[in-house]
Design an enzyme around this catalytic site. Structure first.
Site, PDB file in Angstrom:
ATOM      1  N   GLU A   1      -3.432   1.192 -13.706  1.00  0.00           N
ATOM      2  CA  GLU A   1      -4.571   2.116 -13.549  1.00  0.00           C
ATOM      3  C   GLU A   1      -3.980   3.443 -13.118  1.00  0.00           C
ATOM      4  O   GLU A   1      -3.550   3.599 -11.967  1.00  0.00           O
ATOM      5  CB  GLU A   1      -5.540   1.592 -12.480  1.00  0.00           C
ATOM      6  CG  GLU A   1      -6.106   0.217 -12.771  1.00  0.00           C
ATOM      7  CD  GLU A   1      -7.127   0.229 -13.885  1.00  0.00           C
ATOM      8  OE1 GLU A   1      -7.684   1.298 -14.177  1.00  0.00           O
ATOM      9  OE2 GLU A   1      -7.357  -0.831 -14.490  1.00  0.00           O
TER      10      GLU A   1
ATOM     11  N   CYS B   1      -9.327   9.031  -8.963  1.00  0.00           N
ATOM     12  CA  CYS B   1      -8.808   8.976 -10.327  1.00  0.00           C
ATOM     13  C   CYS B   1      -9.863   9.445 -11.307  1.00  0.00           C
ATOM     14  O   CYS B   1      -9.547  10.094 -12.287  1.00  0.00           O
ATOM     15  CB  CYS B   1      -8.348   7.568 -10.647  1.00  0.00           C
ATOM     16  SG  CYS B   1      -9.596   6.331 -10.274  1.00  0.00           S
TER      17      CYS B   1
ATOM     18  N   GLU C   1      -3.130  16.609 -14.410  1.00  0.00           N
ATOM     19  CA  GLU C   1      -3.996  16.070 -13.355  1.00  0.00           C
ATOM     20  C   GLU C   1      -3.837  16.938 -12.102  1.00  0.00           C
ATOM     21  O   GLU C   1      -2.725  17.206 -11.660  1.00  0.00           O
ATOM     22  CB  GLU C   1      -3.603  14.628 -13.029  1.00  0.00           C
ATOM     23  CG  GLU C   1      -4.530  14.017 -11.984  1.00  0.00           C
ATOM     24  CD  GLU C   1      -4.184  12.567 -11.662  1.00  0.00           C
ATOM     25  OE1 GLU C   1      -5.091  11.729 -11.666  1.00  0.00           O
ATOM     26  OE2 GLU C   1      -2.994  12.287 -11.408  1.00  0.00           O
TER      27      GLU C   1
ATOM     28  N   GLY D   1      -1.850   4.143  -9.530  1.00  0.00           N
ATOM     29  CA  GLY D   1      -1.111   5.306  -9.042  1.00  0.00           C
ATOM     30  C   GLY D   1      -0.848   6.271 -10.173  1.00  0.00           C
ATOM     31  O   GLY D   1      -1.584   6.299 -11.168  1.00  0.00           O
ATOM     32  N   SER D   2       0.204   7.051 -10.025  1.00  0.00           N
ATOM     33  CA  SER D   2       0.462   8.125 -10.987  1.00  0.00           C
ATOM     34  C   SER D   2       0.998   7.554 -12.306  1.00  0.00           C
ATOM     35  O   SER D   2       1.599   6.470 -12.343  1.00  0.00           O
ATOM     36  CB  SER D   2       1.473   9.102 -10.406  1.00  0.00           C
ATOM     37  OG  SER D   2       2.705   8.441 -10.204  1.00  0.00           O
TER      38      SER D   2
ATOM     39  N   PRO E   1       0.827  -1.207   0.000  1.00  0.00           N
ATOM     40  CA  PRO E   1       0.000   0.000   0.000  1.00  0.00           C
ATOM     41  C   PRO E   1       0.866   1.265   0.000  1.00  0.00           C
ATOM     42  O   PRO E   1       2.073   1.192   0.254  1.00  0.00           O
ATOM     43  CB  PRO E   1      -0.773  -0.113   1.320  1.00  0.00           C
ATOM     44  CG  PRO E   1       0.132  -0.897   2.219  1.00  0.00           C
ATOM     45  CD  PRO E   1       0.918  -1.820   1.329  1.00  0.00           C
TER      46      PRO E   1
END
Ligand code: NAD
Length: 511
Positions: free
Chosen positions: A237, A271, A368, A215-216, A167
């Protein structure tokens, strides 16, 4: 001093008030290797269970989640600083997902027996089986600390893999709770959580057989390179810059309310947050008035278990700095703040913000933001809205707001994104029969989406079995024979070619 005392730790703070809420180990690469070796040892016993037995373990974990919902929500809230209303959705989503995979695993993983594509293939019975990548590594971000690991771990476990979750170092406590639940129900030791930062994540990528990353885009790209070096599969993702399109026939107040939720849920740290809005000119003024009024009415703050707060804190100072920069740069370039616009001084908060007079030269419209701001643009018509919505390196999801559902679907099919919600936000996130995956720089692969969401963790095996009596030797086996070779190739052409091309060459010539 014992090794454990000497080991590096990570302090976890509640960003809403700065209090320390936990401490976890920062696991070294050697510990990751050891954990993966242990998972590898236990995975065959997991594979030896029946699908139903494995599904039953997941349902027992679901029972545990139901029984511990309030305590788990406290943990989620404590490490993110989010509002109770935003925190409370995490455990129910995990419960929902557990049921989805447990109910469907048997069907999704069943052998397939496709028919041979050609009459010549009728001599074989065909079987397609799904066998897991033995150890799946799941690396998650900080925005939905309980949901994120569950999003992928449940499918991977029921796909018969052993799973290691790493995590985010910002919010590791919820995942640690999940591992505690798995141990408390007495389930086989095929699910582990190892806390740590980027180095721990890198070690996971080096050790597992499949990487599921959320994540990024920057980290996703690094992981793709590392997986490419190892020639192991991965699914990413990543980030997004999700557009909302409000058409002139929309219910303007509902659109504004949906975009407030879509843009500001979780302080905009989702997201698929609405990150930019394109409104057709005839309803622009009415839409902006409704949006501003609704955002002005939001309550922001820190209210542990209460519902007196709509919008909570942001997870990190660094994320808030991105938001601040996007707002300040936009204003310097001529944008107007209709409401909000500032960081607040207690805890890591940023006011819910509406930005007007923005354009695609501004970072708030192209990068973003992952924060509580909603920039709005007036467009001439649907075509301009679609053109601007598609003018992005990202392609995660979008929303379309219209009074005409068919038109909404038509517009959806013109958008270069992995999901479109019509007259709603987040709906795709709660419909596991559909895939969730980004296009362009928003990702590779997808989660969920029926059988594909489970089979992605499997290697497919093709088995051919003879049907009926067998020849002593197959026609093409050695020694070479002109007769047999011509028989086979002629037969193949007769089956596959069109019209007179099917005929043997000699017959065609004499026709
Ligand atoms: P991040 O990329 O900084 O970190 C994500 C995870 O990767 C963390 O656990 C981190 O420790 C780990 N990590 C960092 N470097 C690594 C490396 N080189 N190798 C392996 N692991 C490494 O992302 P974040 O800031 O935690 O999360 C925010 C981002 O997540 C946003 O861009 C957001 O859009 C994205 N996100 C995407 C989805 C989706 O489903 N598409 C969902 C939630 C969040």
């Amino acid at each position: 001093m014992s090794t454990v005392e000497a080991a590096a730790t990570i302090e976890v703070r509640n960003p809403a008030d700065g209090s320390v809420v936990g401490r976890v180990r920062d696991h070294a690469a050697a510990e990751v290797d050891e954990a993966v070796r242990a998972l590898r040892r236990h995975q065959p016993a997991w594979e030896a269970l029946t699908v139903r037995e494995r599904a039953e373990w997941l349902m027992r974990l679901q029972d545990w989640l139901v029984d511990h919902t309030a305590a788990l929500t406290d943990v989620v809230q404590s490490e993110t600083g989010k509002s109770r209303v935003d925190a409370e959705i995490e455990v129910p989503c995990a419960i929902d997902l557990a049921r989805y995979w447990a109910r469907n695993a048997e069907a999704f993983l069943a052998d397939e027996r496709p028919r041979p594509h050609s009459p010549i293939g009728q001599t074989k019975r065909l079987v397609r089986t799904f066998r897991p990548y033995p150890v799946v590594g799941i690396i998650t971000p900080w925005n939905l600390p309980l949901m994120n690991p569950c999003f992928d771990a449940f499918a991977a476990l029921l796909a018969v893999a052993a799973v290691l979750v790493k995590p985010s170092e910002v919010t590791p406590l919820s995942a640690v709770e999940l591992a505690r639940g798995w141990a408390e129900i007495g389930a086989p030791p095929v699910f582990s959580v190892l806390t740590g930062g980027g180095d721990t994540g890198r070690a996971v990528v080096e050790a597992v057989d499949y990487v599921q990353f959320t994540g990024s885009t920057r980290t996703g790209r690094a992981i793709a390179v590392a997986c490419g070096q190892r020639l192991i599969p991965y699914s990413l993702e990543l980030g997004g810059k999700d557009p909302a399109i409000v058409l002139a026939d929309a219910d303007v107040d509902r659109a504004a309310a949906g975009i407030v939720y879509g843009g500001l849920f979780n302080s905009g740290q989702a997201c698929i947050s609405v990150e930019r809005v394109y409104v057709e000119a005839p309803v622009y003024d009415r839409f902006v008035a409704s949006l501003v009024e609704q955002v002005r009415g939001l309550r922001q703050g820190h209210d542990d278990r209460g519902f007196r707060v709509d919008i909570g804190a942001m997870a990190t100072q660094a994320q808030r700095e991105i938001v601040r920069r996007h707002v300040e740069e936009a204003v310097a370039a001529g944008a107007r703040i209709a409401v909000g616009g500032k960081a607040t001084d207690v805890g890591v908060f940023f006011e819910p913000t509406v930005l007007l007079d923005v354009d695609h030269s501004m970072a708030c419209m192209t990068e973003e933001t992952f924060g509580p701001i909603i920039p709005v643009v007036c467009v001439a018509d649907e075509d301009e809205a679609v053109r601007l919505a598609n003018d992005s390196v990202y392609g995660l999801s979008a929303t379309v707001w219209t009074g005409d559902r068919r038109r909404g679907e038509r517009v959806a099919r013109r958008l270069e994104v992995g999901a479109v919600n019509i007259n709603d936000a987040y709906a795709n996130l709660q419909n596991y029969a559909l895939p969730m995956g980004g296009w362009k720089q928003s990702g590779i692969g997808a989660r969920w989406g029926g059988a594909a969401g489970m089979r992605k963790y499997c290697r497919q095996q093709a088995i051919t079995v003879p049907r009926g009596p067998m020849l002593r030797r197959e026609p093409l086996w050695y020694p070479a024979s002109r007769l047999c070779s011509r028989l086979v190739t002629t037969l193949m052409r007769m089956v596959d070619a069109r019209g007179r091309r099917r005929l043997p060459i000699r017959l065609r010539d004499t026709e």
